[in-house]
Design a protein around this motif. Sequence first.
Motif, PDB file in Angstrom:
ATOM      1  N   GLU A 268       0.929  -1.064   0.062  1.00  0.00           N
ATOM      2  CA  GLU A 268      -0.091  -0.005  -0.128  1.00  0.00           C
ATOM      3  C   GLU A 268       0.986   1.114  -0.092  1.00  0.00           C
ATOM      4  O   GLU A 268       0.608   1.960  -0.900  1.00  0.00           O
ATOM      5  N   SER A 269       1.931   1.089   0.845  1.00  0.00           N
ATOM      6  CA  SER A 269       2.990   2.533   0.987  1.00  0.00           C
ATOM      7  C   SER A 269       3.470   2.632  -0.391  1.00  0.00           C
ATOM      8  O   SER A 269       3.660   3.838  -0.938  1.00  0.00           O
ATOM      9  N   LYS A 271       2.267   1.772  -3.518  1.00  0.00           N
ATOM     10  CA  LYS A 271       1.283   2.400  -4.539  1.00  0.00           C
ATOM     11  C   LYS A 271       1.068   3.864  -4.117  1.00  0.00           C
ATOM     12  O   LYS A 271       0.841   4.672  -4.936  1.00  0.00           O
ATOM     13  N   LYS A 272       0.940   4.150  -2.838  1.00  0.00           N
ATOM     14  CA  LYS A 272       0.620   5.529  -2.499  1.00  0.00           C
ATOM     15  C   LYS A 272       1.849   6.527  -2.969  1.00  0.00           C
ATOM     16  O   LYS A 272       1.651   7.584  -3.578  1.00  0.00           O
ATOM     17  N   ARG A 273       3.060   6.045  -2.748  1.00  0.00           N
ATOM     18  CA  ARG A 273       4.249   6.910  -3.166  1.00  0.00           C
ATOM     19  C   ARG A 273       4.115   7.030  -4.723  1.00  0.00           C
ATOM     20  O   ARG A 273       4.285   8.107  -5.472  1.00  0.00           O
ATOM     21  N   LYS A 275       1.554   6.921  -6.600  1.00  0.00           N
ATOM     22  CA  LYS A 275       0.350   7.743  -7.149  1.00  0.00           C
ATOM     23  C   LYS A 275       0.760   9.375  -6.999  1.00  0.00           C
ATOM     24  O   LYS A 275       0.414  10.230  -7.574  1.00  0.00           O
TER      25      LYS A 275
END
Length: 354
Positions: A268-269, A271-273, A275
Amino acid sequence: GINPIITSELLTVPDGWKEPSFTREDNLHGLLEESSFATLFPKYREAYLKECWPLVEKALADVHIKATMDLIEGSMTVHTTRKTFDPYAIIRARDLIKLLARSVPFEQAVRILQDDIACDIIKIGTLVRNKERFVKRRQRLIGPKGSTLKALELLTNCYVMVQGNTVSALGSFSGLKEVRKVVMDTMKNIHPIYNIKTLMIKRELAKDPELRAQNWERFLPKFRRKNLAKRREPKKKAVKKEYTPFPPSQPESKVDQELATGEFFLRESVKKRKKMEAIKVKQAEVLSKKKEERNKHFIPPKEKPLMKKSTEGKDETIKMKVKRAKTKKLGALPVSAAPPSSSSSSKNKRKNKG
């Protein structure tokens, strides 16, 4: 086989031949059943029909047809009687009341009871959708002061009445055929003058007995339709795709897209980065575009290089003008004249010295 010469002779009708009229001797026993026809008439026609109804009854009584008029209902009815011997008389009587309802005067409508006269009620109301266009074309059929309609009547030997949404015609079978063609063509935006011209030529050709068996196509005018008002084409033309019997494939969902790129299996981390990085790149592009637009106003326009004006040509013109002015003194000879003599020039020199 049948001889073609005999058949052609049989097909031609001798001049002045008339079909013998139907008499009582042709049908001694009369008709078995009573037949009747009824038709409605408009309110504005009531006064005229009341006036001429005795004449209608008298005309129909000659062929043993009974006629009745109901003013409350606004209808006319015709019946056969026991004395009626002509089976077609009731059909003619039906046409008579139909014509009277369509504003045809009695003097013309009563002609339908003759053997060689027929009628045709042409419905034109549904041929043109636009009301204004319909009125324009109907008026074109009538012509200025009814001249076109009169010409059509004279050429076809028919009585023609334009009323509301119908055209009532009364005359011979061949004439009615021509009238219908002209009326239908006029409503299809073909001017009646073209058909009238053709009818006039046909009338002249019919007078020549030699041309009776020939084809008249070469004599008749061929009018080409000029479509002057071109249809406006749309700016964006929709290109039709090729037809396929299979339905289109379903669009990929976000999960499918992530699986294809491999993002689905990331943390998740991460993916966020990713984005955030994509958002920052987009922001940087937008900012650079805005900066460029702002700086556009501060960029000076390119100046055109100044051209040095040549003064040499001007000096020469001034010199020439001075020379001309000197030679144009009173009593002076023009420039093209011969040079002065040596004696005169020497005198001038002495004076100048003195």
